[in-house]
Design a protein around this motif. Structure first.
Motif, PDB file in Angstrom:
ATOM      1  N   GLU A  14       0.818  -1.210   0.000  1.00 37.57           N
ATOM      2  CA  GLU A  14       0.000   0.000   0.000  1.00 37.57           C
ATOM      3  C   GLU A  14       0.850   1.258   0.000  1.00 37.57           C
ATOM      4  O   GLU A  14       0.464   2.272  -0.583  1.00 37.57           O
ATOM      5  CB  GLU A  14      -0.932  -0.005   1.213  1.00 37.57           C
ATOM      6  CG  GLU A  14      -1.941  -1.152   1.194  1.00 37.57           C
ATOM      7  CD  GLU A  14      -2.845  -1.145   2.397  1.00 37.57           C
ATOM      8  OE1 GLU A  14      -2.607  -0.309   3.319  1.00 37.57           O
ATOM      9  OE2 GLU A  14      -3.785  -1.957   2.452  1.00 37.57           O
ATOM     10  N   THR A  15       2.006   1.213   0.647  1.00 36.51           N
ATOM     11  CA  THR A  15       2.918   2.349   0.688  1.00 36.51           C
ATOM     12  C   THR A  15       4.337   1.862   0.458  1.00 36.51           C
ATOM     13  O   THR A  15       4.636   0.670   0.584  1.00 36.51           O
ATOM     14  CB  THR A  15       2.856   3.088   2.046  1.00 36.51           C
ATOM     15  OG1 THR A  15       3.277   2.195   3.089  1.00 36.51           O
ATOM     16  CG2 THR A  15       1.452   3.585   2.328  1.00 36.51           C
ATOM     17  N   GLY A  16       5.219   2.791   0.124  1.00 32.20           N
ATOM     18  CA  GLY A  16       6.636   2.482  -0.041  1.00 32.20           C
ATOM     19  C   GLY A  16       7.476   3.645   0.447  1.00 32.20           C
ATOM     20  O   GLY A  16       7.042   4.804   0.376  1.00 32.20           O
ATOM     21  N   LYS A  17       8.665   3.344   0.932  1.00 40.00           N
ATOM     22  CA  LYS A  17       9.576   4.382   1.405  1.00 40.00           C
ATOM     23  C   LYS A  17      10.659   4.603   0.368  1.00 40.00           C
ATOM     24  O   LYS A  17      11.372   3.674  -0.007  1.00 40.00           O
ATOM     25  CB  LYS A  17      10.205   3.974   2.736  1.00 40.00           C
ATOM     26  CG  LYS A  17      11.198   4.993   3.294  1.00 40.00           C
ATOM     27  CD  LYS A  17      11.780   4.509   4.603  1.00 40.00           C
ATOM     28  CE  LYS A  17      12.798   5.499   5.170  1.00 40.00           C
ATOM     29  NZ  LYS A  17      13.389   5.024   6.443  1.00 40.00           N
ATOM     30  N   LEU A  18      10.756   5.843  -0.126  1.00 42.35           N
ATOM     31  CA  LEU A  18      11.820   6.187  -1.068  1.00 42.35           C
ATOM     32  C   LEU A  18      13.122   6.313  -0.282  1.00 42.35           C
ATOM     33  O   LEU A  18      13.286   7.229   0.519  1.00 42.35           O
ATOM     34  CB  LEU A  18      11.495   7.502  -1.783  1.00 42.35           C
ATOM     35  CG  LEU A  18      12.565   7.996  -2.758  1.00 42.35           C
ATOM     36  CD1 LEU A  18      12.722   7.022  -3.916  1.00 42.35           C
ATOM     37  CD2 LEU A  18      12.231   9.387  -3.278  1.00 42.35           C
ATOM     38  N   VAL A  19      14.024   5.378  -0.493  1.00 42.73           N
ATOM     39  CA  VAL A  19      15.273   5.345   0.262  1.00 42.73           C
ATOM     40  C   VAL A  19      16.323   6.243  -0.369  1.00 42.73           C
ATOM     41  O   VAL A  19      17.029   6.970   0.320  1.00 42.73           O
ATOM     42  CB  VAL A  19      15.795   3.894   0.358  1.00 42.73           C
ATOM     43  CG1 VAL A  19      17.170   3.858   1.025  1.00 42.73           C
ATOM     44  CG2 VAL A  19      14.810   3.033   1.122  1.00 42.73           C
ATOM     45  N   ILE A  34      17.932   1.750 -13.508  1.00 44.92           N
ATOM     46  CA  ILE A  34      17.574   1.906 -12.105  1.00 44.92           C
ATOM     47  C   ILE A  34      17.621   3.393 -11.768  1.00 44.92           C
ATOM     48  O   ILE A  34      18.630   4.050 -11.977  1.00 44.92           O
ATOM     49  CB  ILE A  34      18.546   1.131 -11.189  1.00 44.92           C
ATOM     50  CG1 ILE A  34      18.585  -0.345 -11.590  1.00 44.92           C
ATOM     51  CG2 ILE A  34      18.130   1.281  -9.728  1.00 44.92           C
ATOM     52  CD1 ILE A  34      17.268  -1.049 -11.519  1.00 44.92           C
ATOM     53  N   VAL A  35      16.521   3.922 -11.231  1.00 45.49           N
ATOM     54  CA  VAL A  35      16.480   5.347 -10.913  1.00 45.49           C
ATOM     55  C   VAL A  35      16.283   5.608  -9.428  1.00 45.49           C
ATOM     56  O   VAL A  35      16.525   6.724  -8.960  1.00 45.49           O
ATOM     57  CB  VAL A  35      15.365   6.065 -11.724  1.00 45.49           C
ATOM     58  CG1 VAL A  35      15.669   5.984 -13.210  1.00 45.49           C
ATOM     59  CG2 VAL A  35      13.994   5.474 -11.438  1.00 45.49           C
ATOM     60  N   ALA A  36      15.822   4.611  -8.672  1.00 43.69           N
ATOM     61  CA  ALA A  36      15.573   4.838  -7.248  1.00 43.69           C
ATOM     62  C   ALA A  36      15.606   3.517  -6.498  1.00 43.69           C
ATOM     63  O   ALA A  36      15.468   2.436  -7.076  1.00 43.69           O
ATOM     64  CB  ALA A  36      14.221   5.525  -7.044  1.00 43.69           C
ATOM     65  N   LEU A  37      15.796   3.617  -5.177  1.00 44.32           N
ATOM     66  CA  LEU A  37      15.695   2.466  -4.272  1.00 44.32           C
ATOM     67  C   LEU A  37      14.486   2.686  -3.385  1.00 44.32           C
ATOM     68  O   LEU A  37      14.322   3.769  -2.798  1.00 44.32           O
ATOM     69  CB  LEU A  37      16.950   2.327  -3.420  1.00 44.32           C
ATOM     70  CG  LEU A  37      18.274   2.129  -4.161  1.00 44.32           C
ATOM     71  CD1 LEU A  37      19.417   2.036  -3.155  1.00 44.32           C
ATOM     72  CD2 LEU A  37      18.224   0.881  -5.020  1.00 44.32           C
ATOM     73  N   VAL A  38      13.634   1.675  -3.277  1.00 42.61           N
ATOM     74  CA  VAL A  38      12.398   1.772  -2.501  1.00 42.61           C
ATOM     75  C   VAL A  38      12.346   0.620  -1.510  1.00 42.61           C
ATOM     76  O   VAL A  38      12.649  -0.533  -1.851  1.00 42.61           O
ATOM     77  CB  VAL A  38      11.153   1.742  -3.415  1.00 42.61           C
ATOM     78  CG1 VAL A  38       9.884   1.519  -2.607  1.00 42.61           C
ATOM     79  CG2 VAL A  38      11.045   3.045  -4.197  1.00 42.61           C
ATOM     80  N   GLU A  39      11.959   0.934  -0.283  1.00 39.28           N
ATOM     81  CA  GLU A  39      11.821  -0.086   0.752  1.00 39.28           C
ATOM     82  C   GLU A  39      10.351  -0.380   0.994  1.00 39.28           C
ATOM     83  O   GLU A  39       9.532   0.539   1.111  1.00 39.28           O
ATOM     84  CB  GLU A  39      12.471   0.380   2.060  1.00 39.28           C
ATOM     85  CG  GLU A  39      12.386  -0.667   3.171  1.00 39.28           C
ATOM     86  CD  GLU A  39      12.811  -0.110   4.517  1.00 39.28           C
ATOM     87  OE1 GLU A  39      12.961  -0.921   5.452  1.00 39.28           O
ATOM     88  OE2 GLU A  39      12.969   1.116   4.631  1.00 39.28           O
ATOM     89  N   GLY A  63      13.723   9.254   2.105  1.00 33.76           N
ATOM     90  CA  GLY A  63      13.269   9.132   3.487  1.00 33.76           C
ATOM     91  C   GLY A  63      11.766   9.238   3.648  1.00 33.76           C
ATOM     92  O   GLY A  63      11.234   8.876   4.701  1.00 33.76           O
ATOM     93  N   GLN A  64      11.060   9.711   2.617  1.00 33.74           N
ATOM     94  CA  GLN A  64       9.612   9.857   2.707  1.00 33.74           C
ATOM     95  C   GLN A  64       8.911   8.549   2.365  1.00 33.74           C
ATOM     96  O   GLN A  64       9.320   7.818   1.463  1.00 33.74           O
ATOM     97  CB  GLN A  64       9.119  10.956   1.761  1.00 33.74           C
ATOM     98  CG  GLN A  64       9.474  12.372   2.193  1.00 33.74           C
ATOM     99  CD  GLN A  64       8.842  13.406   1.269  1.00 33.74           C
ATOM    100  OE1 GLN A  64       9.521  13.973   0.416  1.00 33.74           O
ATOM    101  NE2 GLN A  64       7.547  13.631   1.418  1.00 33.74           N
ATOM    102  N   THR A  65       7.812   8.273   3.074  1.00 33.32           N
ATOM    103  CA  THR A  65       6.945   7.136   2.794  1.00 33.32           C
ATOM    104  C   THR A  65       5.660   7.654   2.177  1.00 33.32           C
ATOM    105  O   THR A  65       5.001   8.521   2.746  1.00 33.32           O
ATOM    106  CB  THR A  65       6.631   6.356   4.083  1.00 33.32           C
ATOM    107  OG1 THR A  65       7.856   5.857   4.643  1.00 33.32           O
ATOM    108  CG2 THR A  65       5.707   5.187   3.801  1.00 33.32           C
ATOM    109  N   VAL A  66       5.323   7.134   1.001  1.00 31.20           N
ATOM    110  CA  VAL A  66       4.161   7.638   0.260  1.00 31.20           C
ATOM    111  C   VAL A  66       3.330   6.471  -0.251  1.00 31.20           C
ATOM    112  O   VAL A  66       3.830   5.348  -0.407  1.00 31.20           O
ATOM    113  CB  VAL A  66       4.598   8.530  -0.928  1.00 31.20           C
ATOM    114  CG1 VAL A  66       5.291   9.787  -0.439  1.00 31.20           C
ATOM    115  CG2 VAL A  66       5.490   7.756  -1.881  1.00 31.20           C
ATOM    116  N   PRO A  67       2.036   6.680  -0.539  1.00 32.81           N
ATOM    117  CA  PRO A  67       1.183   5.611  -1.061  1.00 32.81           C
ATOM    118  C   PRO A  67       1.590   5.193  -2.473  1.00 32.81           C
ATOM    119  O   PRO A  67       2.217   5.952  -3.217  1.00 32.81           O
ATOM    120  CB  PRO A  67      -0.223   6.239  -1.061  1.00 32.81           C
ATOM    121  CG  PRO A  67      -0.137   7.408  -0.141  1.00 32.81           C
ATOM    122  CD  PRO A  67       1.268   7.910  -0.244  1.00 32.81           C
TER     123      PRO A  67
END
Length: 406
Positions: A14-19, A34-39, A63-67
């Motif tokens: 439902e959500t992911g954190k942009l690392v 590859i453009v980003a790492l997501v947790e 560092g932000q967590t978004v839907p």
């Protein structure tokens, strides 16, 4: 202008954190970069972009967590960038003109942006970054020993050991990572994600189950003879024959290869098999082996080994989490005879493979011992019925009996 959004890496996300951003504004990217790492609750993933273009300014910071579906950044397609490159690209520093060198061409290409490190970005491999999150290690306090000071897994483990000693000195008994209680281990978040996914699957998908026993004597004999011609490193495992036979059977019964979306079955042409992999720290992930139907056995063996290694090292790509058109779970190496799986939405089928073992087998009035396998099928009754499922298992068995054609 295109949108690069937080992807859905599974029905349970439902959500992911942009690392971390691994590109900078103005940088040209190609499809698959590859453009980003997501947790997510299932770990750290490398996120690919699915179009060529030039990245714009990020709308979401590290560092932000978004839907899921949130726009992380805009990017310009190649057609747009050919007209407006100067709006996005950082011009290169002025260079002294050399009047003695004539222009090579009257047509000037857009300047290529200089890729500079993102301010504050720490050089660290995705595997080490994932381990740091699991152990609660702050990367800012870790001294990297890799090339150009990059942080390696060994550095994280050493930092975690020092951190544990310091915590024990300050407050005995406190050795768990931040935001983790004594009753909640690092793998519990993944268990919650799996629980949510299978609960939703059982609630929304009307499963039906089929089971069949397959005589594996002929395919195993062929495989043993084939492996005698090969070195140890080039040998093929029996599961590779099974995966290839699944792909062949899906070609014969394509209704089991696809998604249930918008209240209808959407069959897929390409066969991307999600292969269930157990993680060392607990939990389960089923990333996709792409284009199984078009790979030969050697290529498929290499692809499977590479996927398992990268899964356990935390180096999966987003496409490997979203492209699976069917899932195969193989518990034969754990001694399980029969496994009935739970369909992973939006897929419409899951194949379960058990242990290959010697069993009594009657054929042409003769009783003997054969090496046999129990295969099961869990399928979505909205998309297919038992007749289709039986045709699939029959085709699966038929292709296995001709291993030279796999």
């Amino acid at each position: 202008m295109g949108d690069f959004c937080m992807p859905s890496l599974g029905a349970d996300m439902e959500t992911g954190k942009l690392v971390e951003w691994v590109v900078v504004p103005g940088q040209r990217v190609r499809r698959g970069d590859i453009v980003a790492l997501v947790e997510t609750q299932k770990g750290l993933f490398e996120i690919e972009i699915f179009a060529d273009g030039i990245m714009g300014e990020p709308l979401v910071q590290a560092g932000q967590t978004v839907p899921v579906g949130t726009v992380l950044a805009h990017f310009q397609s190649d057609q747009e960038s050919s007209r407006t490159d100067e709006d996005l690209i950082i011009p290169p520093p002025p260079v002294e003109q050399q009047p003695s060198v004539p222009e090579a061409s009257s047509e000037v290409l857009p300047p290529t942006p200089q890729v500079k490190p993102v301010l504050g970005r720490i050089a660290c491999s995705p595997s080490a970054r994932r381990l740091a999150m699991e152990l609660g290690v702050d990367l800012a306090n870790v001294q990297g020993t890799g090339p150009n000071g990059a942080i390696r897994r060994e550095d994280i483990e050493q930092a975690a050991q020092h951190q544990k000693i310091e915590q024990e000195d300050d407050a005995p008994g406190r050795g768990l990572p931040p935001e983790t209680t004594a009753d909640e281990t690092p793998g519990s978040a993944m268990r919650r994600a799996i629980a949510a996914a299978v609960s939703r699957s059982n609630q929304d998908i009307p499963h039906y189950y089929l089971e069949t026993d397959i005589d594996m004597s002929r395919p195993l004999q062929w495989l043993e003879e084939e492996n005698r011609k090969r070195s140890m490193r080039e040998r093929i495992l029996p599961v590779v024959l099974l995966l290839k036979a699944v792909a062949k059977a899906l070609h014969d019964v394509p209704d089991l290869n696809g998604f249930w979306q918008e209240d209808r079955l959407q069959p897929k042409t390409d066969i991307h098999i999600g292969f269930a992999v157990a993680l060392r720290d607990g939990g389960l992930i089923a990333p996709a082996i792409h284009h199984v139907g078009t790979r030969n056995l050697d290529d498929l063996m290499q692809a499977m080994a590479d996927l398992i290694e990268r899964t356990r090292a935390g180096r999966l790509r987003s496409s490997e989490m979203t492209d699976s058109t069917i899932t195969v779970t193989n518990l034969g190496d754990r001694g399980v005879k029969t496994v009935f799986g739970v369909i992973y939405p939006p897929q419409v089928a899951l194949v379960g493979l058990g242990r290959i073992s010697e069993r009594p087998w009657a054929e042409n009035g003769m009783l003997g011992a054969r090496r046999c396998l129990t295969a099961t099928l869990a399928a979505d009754h909205r998309a297919t019925d038992g007749h289709k499922g039986a045709l699939f298992l029959d085709a699966f068995n038929r292709h296995l009996q001709h291993p030279e054609a796999l």
